[in-house]
Design a protein around this motif. Sequence first.
Motif, short mmCIF file in Angstrom:
data_model
loop_
_atom_site.label_atom_id
_atom_site.label_comp_id
_atom_site.label_asym_id
_atom_site.label_seq_id
_atom_site.Cartn_x
_atom_site.Cartn_y
_atom_site.Cartn_z
N VAL A 60 2.23 -4.91 -5.60
CA VAL A 60 3.25 -3.95 -5.19
C VAL A 60 3.31 -2.81 -6.20
O VAL A 60 3.31 -3.02 -7.42
CB VAL A 60 4.62 -4.64 -5.08
CG1 VAL A 60 5.72 -3.62 -4.85
CG2 VAL A 60 4.60 -5.67 -3.95
N GLY A 61 3.34 -1.59 -5.71
CA GLY A 61 3.37 -0.41 -6.56
C GLY A 61 2.00 0.18 -6.84
O GLY A 61 1.91 1.26 -7.43
N GLU A 62 0.93 -0.51 -6.45
CA GLU A 62 -0.42 0.00 -6.67
C GLU A 62 -0.68 1.19 -5.76
O GLU A 62 -0.38 1.16 -4.57
CB GLU A 62 -1.44 -1.11 -6.41
CG GLU A 62 -2.87 -0.73 -6.70
CD GLU A 62 -3.81 -1.91 -6.60
OE1 GLU A 62 -5.03 -1.68 -6.59
OE2 GLU A 62 -3.33 -3.06 -6.54
N GLN A 63 -1.26 2.22 -6.32
CA GLN A 63 -1.54 3.43 -5.54
C GLN A 63 -2.76 3.21 -4.66
O GLN A 63 -3.72 2.53 -5.05
CB GLN A 63 -1.76 4.62 -6.47
CG GLN A 63 -1.79 5.96 -5.77
CD GLN A 63 -1.68 7.11 -6.76
OE1 GLN A 63 -0.68 7.26 -7.46
NE2 GLN A 63 -2.70 7.94 -6.81
N CYS A 64 -2.76 3.80 -3.47
CA CYS A 64 -3.84 3.56 -2.52
C CYS A 64 -4.01 4.78 -1.61
O CYS A 64 -3.24 5.74 -1.66
CB CYS A 64 -3.54 2.32 -1.68
SG CYS A 64 -2.07 2.49 -0.62
N SER A 84 -2.63 4.99 -11.75
CA SER A 84 -1.41 5.80 -11.73
C SER A 84 -0.67 5.61 -13.04
O SER A 84 -1.07 4.79 -13.88
CB SER A 84 -0.52 5.39 -10.55
OG SER A 84 -0.07 4.05 -10.70
N ASP A 85 0.43 6.35 -13.22
CA ASP A 85 1.24 6.18 -14.42
C ASP A 85 1.81 4.76 -14.50
O ASP A 85 1.95 4.19 -15.59
CB ASP A 85 2.38 7.21 -14.45
CG ASP A 85 1.87 8.63 -14.65
OD1 ASP A 85 0.73 8.79 -15.14
OD2 ASP A 85 2.60 9.58 -14.30
N ALA A 86 2.16 4.20 -13.35
CA ALA A 86 2.71 2.85 -13.33
C ALA A 86 1.64 1.80 -13.61
O ALA A 86 1.93 0.74 -14.18
CB ALA A 86 3.37 2.57 -11.98
#
Length: 223
Positions: A60-64, A84-86
């Motif tokens: 969850v939160g991974e950029q795609c 990403s930054d996260a």
Amino acid sequence: MDEIADLIRRLESLIRYGTIAEVQMAPPRVRVQSGKLITAWRPWVSLRAGDTSEWDPPTVGEQCVFFSPSGDPSTGFSLVGLFSDAHPAPSSSPDEHVRAYPDGARIIYNHATGALSATGIKTGLIGAAEKCTVDCPLTEFTGDVHILGKLTVDGETLLKALLTYMAGMAGQGGDAGAKTVIKGDVEFDGDFHHKSGSFTSDEILQDGHTHRDSIGGMTGGPQ
């Protein structure tokens, strides 16, 4: 006008950036959030999914990137793996291949130095049905080593436990004056033959000592 609006909507939906909103493990599906859009459960792209397959679910939160054939999100799929930054990259070296895990474990291969490391793991297992070979000039162990089977060195089996044998035993002390030392009780039930080297028992040389005889002289050594 409705057809133009539908065409514009489909064009906008062909390729969309987003983040993983939810992950479902069985069957493997994700929901992707892109702006105000949250997709239905759709598959993600894996490196292999045939006879050879790989399991590495997104988080969850991974950029795609979300691709929708014909612009229809209900038929779309997610391509994951954008930093990403996260979720930043685990390395900035051009020479490293790195796999980082959430518990702190890291597997790194540096192709410039030829160094492979696996750190941060708790246990490890290599299971082989026939044979494992470690081929290198030197192997080091910094902790205890437990061997549950036989230990063979240069064709000779070494044991450190109660030794029981049925067909005799042969050995030697080795080169440069090496000795064979037995500490503790020794019991012989049968013949005992000592052919070469010295034999000492309780600090008394058994095969070369002398002592005074009954008439005050010295006896000769054992023959």
